[in-house]
Design a protein around this motif. Structure first.
Motif, PDB file in Angstrom:
ATOM      1  N   LEU A  52      36.963 -18.816   1.987  1.00 39.24           N
ATOM      2  CA  LEU A  52      36.667 -19.244   3.356  1.00 39.24           C
ATOM      3  C   LEU A  52      37.852 -19.937   4.025  1.00 39.24           C
ATOM      4  N   ARG A  53      38.069 -19.638   5.281  1.00 36.10           N
ATOM      5  CA  ARG A  53      39.040 -20.327   6.126  1.00 36.10           C
ATOM      6  C   ARG A  53      38.383 -20.683   7.458  1.00 36.10           C
ATOM      7  N   TRP A  54      38.903 -21.746   8.055  1.00 35.24           N
ATOM      8  CA  TRP A  54      38.379 -22.176   9.355  1.00 35.24           C
ATOM      9  C   TRP A  54      39.483 -22.032  10.385  1.00 35.24           C
ATOM     10  N   GLN A  55      39.283 -21.107  11.316  1.00 31.90           N
ATOM     11  CA  GLN A  55      40.315 -20.835  12.313  1.00 31.90           C
ATOM     12  C   GLN A  55      40.208 -21.796  13.489  1.00 31.90           C
ATOM     13  N   GLN A  56      41.334 -22.409  13.826  1.00 27.48           N
ATOM     14  CA  GLN A  56      41.387 -23.363  14.930  1.00 27.48           C
ATOM     15  C   GLN A  56      41.688 -22.632  16.238  1.00 27.48           C
ATOM     16  N   GLY A 104      32.129 -33.404  14.045  1.00 31.80           N
ATOM     17  CA  GLY A 104      31.686 -32.792  15.288  1.00 31.80           C
ATOM     18  C   GLY A 104      32.188 -31.368  15.425  1.00 31.80           C
ATOM     19  N   ARG A 105      33.452 -31.176  15.132  1.00 30.34           N
ATOM     20  CA  ARG A 105      34.025 -29.831  15.261  1.00 30.34           C
ATOM     21  C   ARG A 105      33.440 -28.871  14.234  1.00 30.34           C
ATOM     22  N   LEU A 106      33.232 -29.407  13.033  1.00 25.23           N
ATOM     23  CA  LEU A 106      32.690 -28.570  11.968  1.00 25.23           C
ATOM     24  C   LEU A 106      31.271 -28.117  12.307  1.00 25.23           C
ATOM     25  N   SER A 107      30.512 -29.020  12.953  1.00 25.35           N
ATOM     26  CA  SER A 107      29.127 -28.684  13.268  1.00 25.35           C
ATOM     27  C   SER A 107      29.044 -27.595  14.340  1.00 25.35           C
ATOM     28  N   ARG A 108      30.106 -27.436  15.132  1.00 25.41           N
ATOM     29  CA  ARG A 108      30.104 -26.389  16.165  1.00 25.41           C
ATOM     30  C   ARG A 108      30.862 -25.131  15.753  1.00 25.41           C
ATOM     31  N   ALA A 109      31.573 -25.211  14.620  1.00 18.04           N
ATOM     32  CA  ALA A 109      32.459 -24.107  14.235  1.00 18.04           C
ATOM     33  C   ALA A 109      31.701 -22.799  13.988  1.00 18.04           C
ATOM     34  N   GLY A 110      30.522 -22.913  13.392  1.00 18.20           N
ATOM     35  CA  GLY A 110      29.737 -21.710  13.097  1.00 18.20           C
ATOM     36  C   GLY A 110      29.333 -20.992  14.370  1.00 18.20           C
ATOM     37  N   ALA A 111      28.748 -21.770  15.308  1.00 22.13           N
ATOM     38  CA  ALA A 111      28.302 -21.190  16.568  1.00 22.13           C
ATOM     39  C   ALA A 111      29.480 -20.610  17.353  1.00 22.13           C
ATOM     40  N   ARG A 112      30.637 -21.211  17.201  1.00 15.44           N
ATOM     41  CA  ARG A 112      31.825 -20.728  17.911  1.00 15.44           C
ATOM     42  C   ARG A 112      32.523 -19.574  17.202  1.00 15.44           C
ATOM     43  N   GLY A 113      31.998 -19.189  16.056  1.00 12.87           N
ATOM     44  CA  GLY A 113      32.574 -18.046  15.332  1.00 12.87           C
ATOM     45  C   GLY A 113      33.959 -18.323  14.784  1.00 12.87           C
ATOM     46  N   GLU A 114      34.184 -19.560  14.318  1.00 11.59           N
ATOM     47  CA  GLU A 114      35.526 -19.926  13.860  1.00 11.59           C
ATOM     48  C   GLU A 114      35.760 -19.713  12.366  1.00 11.59           C
ATOM     49  N   PHE A 115      34.718 -19.357  11.622  1.00  7.39           N
ATOM     50  CA  PHE A 115      34.925 -19.155  10.189  1.00  7.39           C
ATOM     51  C   PHE A 115      35.406 -17.740   9.907  1.00  7.39           C
ATOM     52  N   ARG A 116      36.260 -17.645   8.896  1.00  2.00           N
ATOM     53  CA  ARG A 116      36.818 -16.358   8.477  1.00  2.00           C
ATOM     54  C   ARG A 116      36.729 -16.257   6.959  1.00  2.00           C
ATOM     55  N   LEU A 117      36.569 -15.049   6.473  1.00  2.00           N
ATOM     56  CA  LEU A 117      36.699 -14.841   5.030  1.00  2.00           C
ATOM     57  C   LEU A 117      37.967 -14.059   4.754  1.00  2.00           C
ATOM     58  N   HIS A 118      38.725 -14.521   3.771  1.00  2.00           N
ATOM     59  CA  HIS A 118      39.846 -13.738   3.263  1.00  2.00           C
ATOM     60  C   HIS A 118      39.470 -13.252   1.870  1.00  2.00           C
ATOM     61  N   TYR A 119      40.094 -12.158   1.444  1.00  2.00           N
ATOM     62  CA  TYR A 119      39.722 -11.568   0.160  1.00  2.00           C
ATOM     63  C   TYR A 119      40.927 -11.436  -0.750  1.00  2.00           C
ATOM     64  N   GLN A 120      40.730 -11.882  -1.999  1.00  2.00           N
ATOM     65  CA  GLN A 120      41.790 -11.730  -3.000  1.00  2.00           C
ATOM     66  C   GLN A 120      41.313 -10.765  -4.093  1.00  2.00           C
ATOM     67  N   PRO A 121      42.130  -9.745  -4.399  1.00  2.00           N
ATOM     68  CA  PRO A 121      41.702  -8.788  -5.426  1.00  2.00           C
ATOM     69  C   PRO A 121      41.689  -9.390  -6.832  1.00  2.00           C
ATOM     70  N   ARG A 122      40.753  -8.927  -7.637  1.00  2.00           N
ATOM     71  CA  ARG A 122      40.741  -9.204  -9.075  1.00  2.00           C
ATOM     72  C   ARG A 122      41.212  -7.910  -9.744  1.00  2.00           C
ATOM     73  N   ILE A 123      42.209  -8.060 -10.611  1.00  2.00           N
ATOM     74  CA  ILE A 123      42.877  -6.896 -11.197  1.00  2.00           C
ATOM     75  C   ILE A 123      42.505  -6.737 -12.665  1.00  2.00           C
ATOM     76  N   ASP A 124      42.373  -5.498 -13.114  1.00  2.00           N
ATOM     77  CA  ASP A 124      42.322  -5.235 -14.548  1.00  2.00           C
ATOM     78  C   ASP A 124      43.752  -4.955 -15.003  1.00  2.00           C
TER      79      ASP A 124
END
Ligand code: C2E
Ligand code: CA
Ligand code: CA
Ligand code: CA
Length: 278
Positions: A61-65, A28-48
């Motif tokens: 992807l992370r889901w903010q509570q 139930g919570r997951l189905s409303r998370a998108g509309a509630r703007g609860e998803f976040r993206l974090h970024y990890q660098p790839r290094i040479d």
């Protein structure tokens, strides 16, 4: 640690035990998370490792509570896949990552590509091409700056993925095989697929500092990757010694806590702008 498991996910037997539509269920919570703007993206660098430059960034992807804590993807993506919610979540991830990457091009990080994880289930629907195309059009991002990461099991074990991969690659988007070496794959298919990158599962990094056999295995994978004209990326690099070993066997692309954990978008931008190649 920033993550916690916020829900009674499933019983030990693996069966979900909560009813489907109750307000407080994970579903139930997951189905409303998108509309509630609860998803976040974090970024990890790839290094040479050779040049010390940041060559790319992976969106995770992370889901903010409501209390601000973040739920890790392994704790909700399986549920999203089972329920089909991954379809809308996956589309959001692609759109948000393309938008962020487009922004990087304008703030002093020109040429920095983004890498996006795509679930096997998203692939199975067969409309990934149009979802990718929509995200590119919506953001105005150059397709050459997008890479999608597909887990090994999906890409190499399923015979009808080749055509989809080829059509996506034809648009200029790069395709990476994620978690390579983890499953029992049909290696023969590696040479047939229109892919550019192999991400070597971090399992192979475990013992390379003291174990000669582990290093030999990793070296063989890197050699195979090179012979196929692909780029090898090592995951989960945590120590300078591991990075040095990787450079020694010719695997110069890597990600890991040694350089950075996945960071929230603005923090990542500051990190990348301030980064000095070694
Ligand atoms: P992955 O694609 O293999 O991502 C690498 C995971 O290793 C990430 O965990 C990352 O935070 C973690 N990691 C990075 N460097 C290190 C290190 O040096 N040491 C260790 N021990 N771990 C490191 P995360 O963010 O929890 O993601 C877990 C998995 O969830 C990902 O594995 C990926 O399969 C999936 N995932 C993440 N974001 C998405 C998404 O947007 N869509 C889909 N379908 N799956 C996603
Ligand atoms: Ca990945
Ligand atoms: Ca991986
Ligand atoms: Ca994984």
């Amino acid at each position: 640690m920033p993550f916690r498991t916020a829900f009674p996910l499933r019983s030990a037997s693996g069966t979900a035990s909560l009813p489907d539509d109750h307000e407080d269920t994970l579903r139930g919570r997951l189905s409303r998370a998108g509309a509630r703007g609860e998803f976040r993206l974090h970024y990890q660098p790839r290094i040479d490792i050779d040049t010390g430059r940041i060559v790319s960034a992976e969106a995770l992807l992370r889901w903010q509570q409501p209390d601000g804590s973040l739920v890790a993807p392994d704790d909700f993506i399986p549920e999203a896949e089972e329920t089909g919610l991954i379809r809308s979540i996956g589309a959001w991830v692609l759109e948000a990552a393309c938008r962020d990457c487009r922004r990087w091009q304008q703030i002093g990080l020109a040429g920095l590509p983004v890498s996006v994880n795509v679930s096997a289930v998203q692939f199975r629907w067969g409309d990934l091409e149009s979802v990718v195309e929509g995200a590119l059009l919506g953001s105005g991002l150059d397709p050459a700056l997008l890479e999608i990461e597909l887990t090994e099991s999906r890409a190499l074990e399923d015979s009808d993925t080749g055509g989809q991969i080829a059509r996506i690659a034809a648009t200029g988007v790069r395709v990476a095989i994620d978690d390579f070496g983890k499953g029992y794959s049909n290696l023969a298919r590696l040479g047939e697929l229109d892919i550019q990158t192999l991400k070597i599962d971090r399992f192979f990094l475990h013992n390379i500092e003291e174990d000669d056999k582990g290093l030999a295995l990793l070296e063989a994978i890197v050699g195979l990757t090179r012979r196929l004209g692909l780029e090898a990326v090592a995951e989960g690099v945590e120590t300078p010694a591991a990075a040095a070993r990787l450079a020694m066997i010719g695997c110069s692309r890597a990600q890991g806590y040694l350089w950075s954990k996945p960071l929230p978008p603005r923090e990542f931008e500051h990190f990348a702008l301030a980064w000095e190649p070694l």
